[in-house]
Design a protein around this motif. Sequence first.
Motif, PDB file in Angstrom:
ATOM      1  N   VAL A 187      45.625  50.767  14.168  1.00 55.72           N
ATOM      2  CA  VAL A 187      44.455  51.577  13.965  1.00 55.72           C
ATOM      3  C   VAL A 187      43.685  52.133  15.317  1.00 55.72           C
ATOM      4  CG1 VAL A 187      44.056  50.835  11.777  1.00 55.72           C
ATOM      5  CG2 VAL A 187      43.012  49.832  13.519  1.00 55.72           C
ATOM      6  N   SER A 204      44.492  57.644  12.431  1.00 61.45           N
ATOM      7  CA  SER A 204      44.137  58.993  12.677  1.00 61.45           C
ATOM      8  C   SER A 204      42.758  58.884  13.405  1.00 61.45           C
ATOM      9  CB  SER A 204      44.216  59.858  11.274  1.00 61.45           C
ATOM     10  OG  SER A 204      45.173  59.869  10.523  1.00 61.45           O
ATOM     11  N   VAL A 217      38.248  59.275  11.490  1.00 61.24           N
ATOM     12  CA  VAL A 217      38.448  59.179  10.241  1.00 61.24           C
ATOM     13  C   VAL A 217      37.234  59.365   9.505  1.00 61.24           C
ATOM     14  CG1 VAL A 217      38.391  56.893  10.410  1.00 61.24           C
ATOM     15  CG2 VAL A 217      39.617  57.764   8.317  1.00 61.24           C
ATOM     16  N   SER A 272      41.409  53.787  10.241  1.00 61.25           N
ATOM     17  CA  SER A 272      42.528  54.650  10.270  1.00 61.25           C
ATOM     18  C   SER A 272      43.222  54.706  11.618  1.00 61.25           C
ATOM     19  CB  SER A 272      42.235  55.982   9.658  1.00 61.25           C
ATOM     20  OG  SER A 272      43.686  56.767   9.660  1.00 61.25           O
ATOM     21  N   GLY A 327      43.424  51.603   0.231  1.00 63.47           N
ATOM     22  CA  GLY A 327      44.058  51.986   1.273  1.00 63.47           C
ATOM     23  C   GLY A 327      45.395  52.298   0.986  1.00 63.47           C
ATOM     24  N   THR A 349      45.094  54.535   6.119  1.00 64.64           N
ATOM     25  CA  THR A 349      43.679  54.258   6.106  1.00 64.64           C
ATOM     26  C   THR A 349      43.442  53.307   5.327  1.00 64.64           C
ATOM     27  OG1 THR A 349      43.172  56.719   6.169  1.00 64.64           O
ATOM     28  CG2 THR A 349      41.414  55.264   5.449  1.00 64.64           C
ATOM     29  N   GLU A 383      46.383  48.294   8.243  1.00 66.39           N
ATOM     30  CA  GLU A 383      47.501  49.462   8.147  1.00 66.39           C
ATOM     31  C   GLU A 383      48.733  49.001   8.735  1.00 66.39           C
ATOM     32  OE1 GLU A 383      47.996  53.984   9.783  1.00 66.39           O
ATOM     33  OE2 GLU A 383      45.887  53.297   9.507  1.00 66.39           O
ATOM     34  N   GLN A 420      40.351  59.910   0.945  1.00 62.14           N
ATOM     35  CA  GLN A 420      41.195  59.635   1.953  1.00 62.14           C
ATOM     36  C   GLN A 420      42.636  59.934   1.634  1.00 62.14           C
ATOM     37  OE1 GLN A 420      39.831  55.690   2.299  1.00 62.14           O
ATOM     38  NE2 GLN A 420      41.616  54.658   1.401  1.00 62.14           N
ATOM     39  N   ASN A 421      43.752  59.765   2.345  1.00 66.81           N
ATOM     40  CA  ASN A 421      45.012  60.012   2.001  1.00 66.81           C
ATOM     41  C   ASN A 421      45.247  61.461   1.964  1.00 66.81           C
ATOM     42  OD1 ASN A 421      47.628  58.460   1.539  1.00 66.81           O
ATOM     43  ND2 ASN A 421      47.689  60.129   0.099  1.00 66.81           N
TER      44      ASN A 421
END
Length: 224
Positions: A160, A23, A26, A21, A116, A2, A156, A43-44
């Motif tokens: 993304v 994912s 997000v 992200s 990030g 992210t 990233e 995040q993370n």
Amino acid sequence: MTFSLVARCAQSGMFGVAISSSSPAVAARCAYAQAGVGAVASQNVTDPRLGPWALSLMQAGASPTEVRAILRRSAQHMQYRQVLMVNGQGDTCIHSGPNALGIWAEAQAENVAAGGNLLADAGVPQAMVAGFQGATGHLGDRLLAALHAGLAAGGEAGPVHSAGLLLVDQQSWPLADLRCDWTEACPIAALQAAWQVYKPQINDYVARALNPAAAPSYGVPGDD
């Protein structure tokens, strides 16, 4: 997986978060902001409880640095978390746990903080801060400029798939909460397109809530 930034508009006092992200969805888990209080990105290996918790601490008078200390002392598994904060004075603070994924980095200045993990390049957060500071116009425009700058700097490590833009102003509800929850194309481009449609109508939706009789009509069926 992210990259994000939180920011405050020094002119209007508006707060915002922009995030992207690999994912799905997000922004639904990671972006938080409260009018008159601040903005947080959590995040993370996300713990969605951290955003509201950080905002409640700031509302009670804790500075972002004090909030970080409280979270480090009281929250579980902070070694896995990354939390970005900005308050109503433009003070910023970032927590990045040592177990953050892959290449992780952070950058901050007055009114803006970026961070990030699983990044393609450690310079991504600084590029985002520079992109925000170099942009003009509405806070939403500046946040998106920063997100584009982060993507241009490498973003990233992989592609993304989701992105979000959250803005709060003077009301208890979001001024804008725009999301692309999944796409195989560029979610930041999709978010930019949604913002271009929404931005001209943004004040009208506030007027509809506060004084419907004075709000403009767009002449569509339902018109809600």
